[in-house]
Design a protein around this motif. Structure first.
Motif, PDB file in Angstrom:
ATOM      1  N   PRO A  45       0.730  -1.227  -0.055  1.00  0.00           N
ATOM      2  CA  PRO A  45      -0.051   0.123   0.105  1.00  0.00           C
ATOM      3  C   PRO A  45       0.873   1.393   0.137  1.00  0.00           C
ATOM      4  CG  PRO A  45      -0.016  -1.145   2.088  1.00  0.00           C
ATOM      5  CD  PRO A  45       0.462  -1.964   1.249  1.00  0.00           C
ATOM      6  N   GLU A  46       2.113   1.224   0.380  1.00  0.00           N
ATOM      7  CA  GLU A  46       2.927   2.347   0.458  1.00  0.00           C
ATOM      8  C   GLU A  46       3.704   2.723  -0.753  1.00  0.00           C
ATOM      9  OE1 GLU A  46       5.405  -0.741   3.067  1.00  0.00           O
ATOM     10  OE2 GLU A  46       3.471  -0.317   1.897  1.00  0.00           O
ATOM     11  N   LEU A  47       3.472   1.498  -1.784  1.00  0.00           N
ATOM     12  CA  LEU A  47       4.306   1.742  -3.094  1.00  0.00           C
ATOM     13  C   LEU A  47       3.558   2.782  -4.141  1.00  0.00           C
ATOM     14  CD1 LEU A  47       6.612   0.873  -4.825  1.00  0.00           C
ATOM     15  CD2 LEU A  47       4.898  -1.086  -5.622  1.00  0.00           C
ATOM     16  N   VAL A  48       4.255   3.712  -4.546  1.00  0.00           N
ATOM     17  CA  VAL A  48       3.771   4.574  -5.728  1.00  0.00           C
ATOM     18  C   VAL A  48       3.860   3.893  -6.758  1.00  0.00           C
ATOM     19  CG1 VAL A  48       3.992   6.823  -6.616  1.00  0.00           C
ATOM     20  CG2 VAL A  48       4.076   6.686  -4.081  1.00  0.00           C
ATOM     21  N   ILE A  49       2.856   3.716  -7.538  1.00  0.00           N
ATOM     22  CA  ILE A  49       2.547   2.989  -8.648  1.00  0.00           C
ATOM     23  C   ILE A  49       2.376   4.082  -9.942  1.00  0.00           C
ATOM     24  CG2 ILE A  49       1.764   1.028 -10.077  1.00  0.00           C
ATOM     25  CD1 ILE A  49       1.198  -0.187  -7.083  1.00  0.00           C
ATOM     26  N   VAL A  50       2.910   4.122 -10.897  1.00  0.00           N
ATOM     27  CA  VAL A  50       2.490   4.950 -12.218  1.00  0.00           C
ATOM     28  C   VAL A  50       2.258   3.983 -13.371  1.00  0.00           C
ATOM     29  CG1 VAL A  50       2.845   6.827 -13.584  1.00  0.00           C
ATOM     30  CG2 VAL A  50       3.598   6.835 -11.112  1.00  0.00           C
ATOM     31  N   GLY A  51       1.174   3.965 -13.736  1.00  0.00           N
ATOM     32  CA  GLY A  51       0.822   3.102 -15.005  1.00  0.00           C
ATOM     33  C   GLY A  51       0.777   3.795 -15.970  1.00  0.00           C
ATOM     34  N   GLY A  52       1.654   3.807 -17.105  1.00  0.00           N
ATOM     35  CA  GLY A  52       1.741   4.614 -18.366  1.00  0.00           C
ATOM     36  C   GLY A  52       0.829   3.838 -19.426  1.00  0.00           C
ATOM     37  N   HIS A  53       0.501   4.761 -20.472  1.00  0.00           N
ATOM     38  CA  HIS A  53      -0.054   4.292 -21.661  1.00  0.00           C
ATOM     39  C   HIS A  53      -1.400   4.339 -21.484  1.00  0.00           C
ATOM     40  CE1 HIS A  53       3.783   3.909 -22.921  1.00  0.00           C
ATOM     41  NE2 HIS A  53       3.991   3.038 -23.671  1.00  0.00           N
TER      42      HIS A  53
END
Length: 268
Positions: free
Chosen positions: A171-179
């Motif tokens: 839950p603390e992981l910042v995730i950026v999903g591209g496209h």
């Protein structure tokens, strides 16, 4: 200010890799025969008023298309304009963890990016988990690709719903999903809405190709959740920003989209 959340300064190995042949049907970009100088990337940024670009390494099984050290070298040529994003070989978990640490602590990179379609496994695969733990420990975002693939590789591993389980486990992981997650953009919006630390970037799409659901999300409660990206050199910054005004973003939403979200998420 404009920040490009997903770009590459490509090596010749990357540009000439056969895996990208299918993309040339759409981009019409001729196959390069010489290394691209960093000044060319900076000129493309200048033409569109892009202040900074996050440029990433590319690791595939048994194939490093753009190494972390090459990215560091490109950044060193223009440290006020280019920001490094590292990658690692997930088939070697401990080496991957050590390389994540080197990227952040020694090379000064701001994130790690791994593309599931290159490895033909979803982001819930156990080999990703040491990388997630390392990113959490170091406080840097994990960036990935969501949606179908332009290259002729299986798209299923890019379903945004896989990130739901990752976000539950970290839950603390910042995730950026591209496209943008197309054709599963609604899934991407749902996961980004559900999880505080999940975001979407618009790389590989021009503004006129954004799905209407994404535009409404950007205008409303998702204004803090979407980042501008190009996937340069596939799309130039100027092309990616054409018709931006037609999105009808208010001043706050526009500023967050073009730079504010990236500044916050990548600690720029």
């Amino acid at each position: 200010m404009i920040i490009d959340a997903w770009a590459q300064h490509p090596t010749l190995r990357h540009s000439q890799d056969p895996i990208f042949e299918s993309l040339r049907r759409w981009t019409k970009i001729p196959l390069p025969t010489a290394e691209l100088p960093v000044r060319t990337t900076l000129e493309m940024m200048d033409q569109a008023g892009v202040d900074r670009s996050l440029i990433c390494a590319w690791f595939a099984p048994r194939n490093v298309m753009i190494s972390n050290d090459e990215v560091a070298g490109f950044v060193a040529e223009a440290p006020e304009r280019l920001i490094g994003v590292g990658s690692v070989d997930i088939s070697k978990p401990m080496e991957a963890v050590r390389e994540v640490r080197r990227c952040i602590n020694e090379l000064g990179f701001k994130a790690i990016r791994i593309l599931p379609w290159l490895w033909e496994v979803p982001p819930t695969d156990r080999r990703f988990y040491p990388v997630y733990a390392a990113c959490c420990d170091l406080g840097v975002p994990f960036c990935t690709q969501i949606g179908h693939t332009g290259p002729l590789m299986p798209s299923e591993v890019g379903r945004p719903i896989y990130l739901d389980q990752v976000a539950l486990d970290f839950p603390e992981l910042v995730i950026v999903g591209g496209h943008i997650g197309y054709p599963w953009t609604d899934e991407a919006i749902a996961v980004a809405t559900k999880h505080e630390n999940v975001y979407i970037d618009t790389s590989a799409y021009t503004t006129k190709r954004y799905p209407q659901a994404l535009i409404e999300f950007m205008r409303g409660h998702g204004r803090s959740k979407v980042l501008f990206g190009t996937n340069y050199p596939m799309i130039t910054p100027a092309k990616a920003l054409e018709n931006l005004d037609e999105l009808s973003l208010d001043d706050e939403a526009r500023q967050l989209f073009l730079s504010g979200n990236a500044c916050r998420i990548f600690n720029l």
